[in-house]
Enzyme design. Structure first.
Site, PDB file in Angstrom:
ATOM      1  N   ASN A   1       0.868  -1.180   0.000  1.00 46.12           N
ATOM      2  CA  ASN A   1       0.000   0.000   0.000  1.00 46.12           C
ATOM      3  C   ASN A   1       0.907   1.233   0.000  1.00 46.12           C
ATOM      4  OD1 ASN A   1      -1.762   2.078   0.592  1.00 46.12           O
ATOM      5  ND2 ASN A   1      -2.314   1.312   2.631  1.00 46.12           N
TER       6      ASN A   1
ATOM      7  N   LYS B   1       0.053   4.217  -0.219  1.00 51.08           N
ATOM      8  CA  LYS B   1      -0.612   5.377   0.411  1.00 51.08           C
ATOM      9  C   LYS B   1      -0.438   6.623  -0.471  1.00 51.08           C
ATOM     10  CE  LYS B   1      -0.140   3.141   4.852  1.00 51.08           C
ATOM     11  NZ  LYS B   1       0.026   3.227   6.292  1.00 51.08           N
TER      12      LYS B   1
ATOM     13  N   HIS C   1      -9.369   0.963   5.368  1.00 52.09           N
ATOM     14  CA  HIS C   1      -8.074   1.193   6.016  1.00 52.09           C
ATOM     15  C   HIS C   1      -8.274   2.165   7.178  1.00 52.09           C
ATOM     16  CE1 HIS C   1      -3.981   2.474   6.784  1.00 52.09           C
ATOM     17  NE2 HIS C   1      -3.586   1.399   6.144  1.00 52.09           N
TER      18      HIS C   1
ATOM     19  N   GLU D   1      -6.652   4.584   8.137  1.00 53.80           N
ATOM     20  CA  GLU D   1      -6.452   5.997   7.791  1.00 53.80           C
ATOM     21  C   GLU D   1      -7.695   6.578   7.115  1.00 53.80           C
ATOM     22  OE1 GLU D   1      -2.711   5.408   5.776  1.00 53.80           O
ATOM     23  OE2 GLU D   1      -1.795   4.918   7.700  1.00 53.80           O
TER      24      GLU D   1
ATOM     25  N   GLU E   1      -4.941  -5.005  10.906  1.00 48.02           N
ATOM     26  CA  GLU E   1      -3.915  -3.972  11.084  1.00 48.02           C
ATOM     27  C   GLU E   1      -4.179  -3.216  12.380  1.00 48.02           C
ATOM     28  OE1 GLU E   1      -2.073  -2.806   7.055  1.00 48.02           O
ATOM     29  OE2 GLU E   1      -3.868  -1.604   7.328  1.00 48.02           O
TER      30      GLU E   1
ATOM     31  N   GLY F   1       2.871   2.206  10.742  1.00 42.63           N
ATOM     32  CA  GLY F   1       3.826   3.292  10.565  1.00 42.63           C
ATOM     33  C   GLY F   1       4.603   3.656  11.817  1.00 42.63           C
TER      34      GLY F   1
END
Ligand code: PGA
Length: 250
Positions: free
Chosen positions: A12, A14, A97, A99, A167, A173
């Site tokens: 990914n 991003k 996701h 995010e 996740e 991150g």
């Protein structure tokens, strides 16, 4: 259970990458023959999907989107539909996701509609779930993941059209990962849930782990029970790291 599912290593990117970054995709394509045991998927930003799909055409590397709108077309400025991703050459899309859930306030219902939209467009949906640090500290990781699965995953999933990515938000991150026992606990919980709700397909669906996967920890994570691949963020931006992660799962 389901120990022999073919692993999927998904990258990914991003909101990273310009056309120059497609050189990394070229390198993944070139190195894909060295990791024949895994399915490979790269999810670049939307601006690069069409060009990436041309480069990956006829290779073992699939191209995916990072999100899609629930509708096929319409007045939704800035959004992209599953049909558009498919038309650009994508075969899969990530939905839910953390995010997106955080930055865009996406609820489980929204994520479920997006997964259905992915199927309508003929894309495989990678549905992401995972608890925050506060939720884990409160002992609520399974409750949260169970609620997200119930609310975000539509009925009708098969091994071909649905992948679940676990996740933990606090591992994304950050360089931190759960212990092996913690990963196996949640993956076992997700597997039981899928077996219960997805009939004969539940044991065949892949469950990816995501959150600070890198070459140094990939081998131990990918060998855990019910871990059928990885969703890789930061380390997917470099072809050598991405390929090393895929090779680690052999
Ligand atoms: P990370 O991201 O590998 O950079 O932690 C994972 C993800 O968000 O999919």
């Amino acid at each position: 259970m389901a120990a022999n599912l073919r692993p999927l290593i998904a990258g990914n990117w991003k909101m990273n990458g310009t056309r120059a970054s497609l050189a990394e995709l070229d390198a993944v394509v070139a190195g894909a023959e060295q990791v024949p045991q895994a399915d490979l998927l790269i999810c670049p930003p939307a601006t690069l999907i069409a060009a990436a799909a041309v480069k990956a055409a006829g290779t073992r590397v699939g191209i995916g989107g990072q999100d899609c709108h629930a509708a096929a077309t319409g007045a939704h400025t800035g959004d992209i539909s599953g049909e558009m991703l498919k038309d650009a050459g994508a075969t899969a899309v990530i939905v839910g996701h953390s995010e997106r859930r955080t930055d865009h306030g996406e609820t489980d219902a929204v994520v479920q509609a997006k997964a259905e939209a992915a199927w309508r467009a003929g894309l495989m949906a990678i549905v992401c779930v995972g608890e925050t640090q506060i939720e884990r500290d409160a002992g609520k990781a399974k409750d949260v993941v169970g609620r997200q699965l119930a609310g975000s995953v539509p009925a009708g999933g098969t091994a071909a059209n649905l992948v679940i990515a676990y996740e933990p938000v606090w591992a994304i991150g950050t360089g931190r990962t759960p212990t092996n026992v913690e990963i196996e606990e949640i993956h076992e919980f997700i597997r039981s849930n899928l077996v219960q709700n997805m009939k004969q397909f539940g044991s065949q669906m892949r469950i990816l782990y995501g959150g600070s996967v890198k070459p140094a920890n990939a081998a131990e994570i990918l060998k855990l029970t019910n871990v059928n691949g990885a969703l890789v963020g930061g380390a997917s931006l470099k072809a050598t790291d991405f390929l090393a992660i895929a090779a680690a799962g052999a």
